[in-house]
Design a protein around this motif. Structure first.
Motif, mmCIF file in Angstrom:
data_model
loop_
_atom_site.group_PDB
_atom_site.id
_atom_site.type_symbol
_atom_site.label_atom_id
_atom_site.label_comp_id
_atom_site.label_asym_id
_atom_site.label_seq_id
_atom_site.Cartn_x
_atom_site.Cartn_y
_atom_site.Cartn_z
ATOM 1 N N GLY A 399 0.817 -1.212 0.000
ATOM 2 C CA GLY A 399 0.000 0.000 0.000
ATOM 3 C C GLY A 399 0.846 1.254 0.000
ATOM 4 N N ARG A 402 2.376 1.779 -3.506
ATOM 5 C CA ARG A 402 1.377 2.294 -4.434
ATOM 6 C C ARG A 402 1.050 3.758 -4.148
ATOM 7 N N GLY A 403 1.146 4.142 -2.885
ATOM 8 C CA GLY A 403 0.808 5.512 -2.485
ATOM 9 C C GLY A 403 1.808 6.564 -2.922
ATOM 10 N N ALA A 485 -4.210 1.657 -2.995
ATOM 11 C CA ALA A 485 -3.200 1.467 -1.939
ATOM 12 C C ALA A 485 -3.827 0.833 -0.698
#
Length: 509
Positions: A399, A402-403, A485
């Protein structure tokens, strides 16, 4: 930022150009003859729609076609065919020379430079506070209305701030307003001109010009030729891709769609973001404050180049960690040394990063989401036709990895890893988005305000989701990335399945 997410005539022509360049490369044939026909396909008919002349419209499209192929602008003062150089550009490797960002001079509106202008909203009020606060006595009342003497005006804006009717506006060239490096001025004809010694290729001018006069060079043509030559082309897709190609273009359908274009496989750059996060966290723990007062993140190339250009004495404070693009590329190249790597993302500056001679990026091509959309259009790829059997789950980025695509996401990811590695350490974070704000951040850091801090800079207001090559509005993209995310099975970058030696942690990985 005002025009972002609005599908305008400028957007329409830009995307038609990408589609036709992709189609040209896929179909092959007599490139010289075919490219000469494309302006008539993109701008059909006999009457102008957007400008005063259809011939001007087509001339601008010709230059956009050349730039999308990686060819330079043609000289205005001498004849040169639109096809000049196209045969030489039909190669399966990088092709274009600097500059990356170009101004099509005869498309430029020669907008006025920044000045304050009294509009018809002026009521000629008795108080005339605009005149009273002007430090240079540049405002007079003429026939009951305020008039600014532009020779005296120092553009402080105090008059606009006190006008009770909001009748005084700041008029500014949109591209110059968007440029956080102050790299855009006027030439002798009043048209925009880029100071390439200042420019960091962030691309904000590209998406801020309402006349579509500013264009970056592309590599669609060469990428497709690599595919046609049978090379193993692997796509590295930046985390900001979520939602860019419409609601039916789910992450699970992306690999199948990309294979229809000719890509061998797809790798999510979020896994490189996780590795970058871990490296930057370790750098911070090791270096701050014992060896350096603060540390700045390294993943945004326009931010790091800006820092090195304007604050060379602070350059050592920027993390030396490789960017997620480069980390992911090197990991893939280690496994597939003969492959071609194509980074697909939202960013114009990544094209510059991959072309730097000072580092070996291992990235062969860089395309924006807009350019990739042109390839989808050219091949007629319909995400709704992809079956459940064709769906493929992308590499398992966390996550936090992806953030990275959203402003504040990089610093959050690094801070989360630091908290795991050194729970007793106090983590102070400050971030800025947009190069103008980034400059302010580093100015304060230079003055000692952010000693002990982790600083994040993003050249695009909103983060990577606001890059010059995106297709959706910033707000919508940020919301979709945040959900993507949040849905990740693993959140902290330390949980990644990969390791910094550029391989899997586990044997079963």
């Amino acid at each position: 930022m005002k025009m972002r997410g609005i599908y305008s005539s400028v957007t329409d022509i830009r995307r038609k150009v990408f589609t036709e360049v992709a189609r040209l490369a896929y179909e092959g044939g007599d490139y010289s003859a075919k490219i000469a026909e494309l302006p008539y396909k993109i701008v059909p008919g006999s009457e102008a729609v957007y400008r005063e002349s259809i011939f001007l419209e087509r001339a601008i499209v010709e230059e956009r076609l050349r730039l999308a192929i990686g060819l330079p602008l043609r000289p205005i003062d001498q004849h040169e065919s639109v096809s000049e150089g196209i045969e030489e550009s039909a190669i399966a490797e990088k092709y274009y020379d600097p500059p990356l960002v170009n101004i099509i001079k005869f498309a430029c509106n020669a907008c006025p430079e920044a000045h304050y202008h009294v509009t018809d909203c002026c009521q000629g009020c008795l108080a005339h506070p605009c005149k009273e606060v002007c430090p240079k006595k540049a405002i007079e009342i003429v026939h009951g209305k305020s008039v600014i003497d532009q020779q005296k005006c120092v553009k402080c804006g105090r008059c606009a701030g006190v006008c009770p009717y909001g009748a005084i506006n700041k008029m500014e060239r949109p591209c110059a307003s968007a440029c956080g490096m102050d790299a855009i001025k006027s030439d002798e004809q009043g048209r925009a001109q880029i100071d390439y010694d200042k420019c960091v290729s962030c691309g904000m001018c590209l998406v801020s010009c309402p006349f579509g006069a500013i264009v970056d060079k592309g590599q669609i043509f060469q990428l497709i030729h690599a595919m046609k030559k049978g090379k193993q082309v692997i796509a590295l897709v930046a985390p900001a891709f979520v939602g860019q190609f419409g609601p039916k273009a789910t992450p699970e359908k992306l690999t199948a769609a990309m294979k229809r274009l000719g890509f061998d496989s797809v790798v999510e750059v979020a896994i490189g973001a996780d590795l970058c996060t871990i490296e930057e966290a370790k750098d911070f723990i090791r270096e701050v404050p014992e060896h350096q007062p603060f540390m700045a993140t390294s993943c945004c190339p326009a931010w790091s180049v800006m820092a090195k250009k304007l604050f060379p004495d602070l350059a050592q404070n920027i993390s030396m960690a490789m960017t997620p693009m480069v980390l992911t590329a090197r990991m893939v190249k280690k496994k597939y040394p003969d492959s071609c790597i194509a980074f697909i993302g939202p960013c114009a500056a990544k094209k510059l990063e991959a072309s730097r001679k000072s580092i070996r990026s291992d990235v062969d091509f860089v395309l924006t989401f807009e350019e990739l959309m042109g390839m989808f259009e050219a091949k007629g790829v319909d995400f709704s036709e992809i079956t459940d059997d064709e769906k493929v789950e992308l590499d398992k980025g966390t996550g936090d990895g992806r953030g990275f695509a959203v402003s504040g996401g990089v610093a959050k990811a690094v801070a989360n890893v630091i908290a795991e590695l050194d729970p007793e350490r106090e983590i102070k974070v400050e971030s800025a988005q947009g190069l103008r704000e980034c400059r302010k951040l580093l100015t304060m850091a230079k003055a000692g305000k952010y000693n002990g801090y982790l600083l994040e800079g993003m050249a695009c207001p909103g983060g990577c989701v606001a890059g010059a090559g995106t297709l959706q509005s910033v707000e919508k993209s940020a919301a979709l990335v945040n959900k993507y995310a949040k849905d990740a099975k693993k959140q902290n970058s330390l949980e990644t399945d990969y390791e910094i030696t550029l391989g899997f942690k586990r044997k079963d990985g």
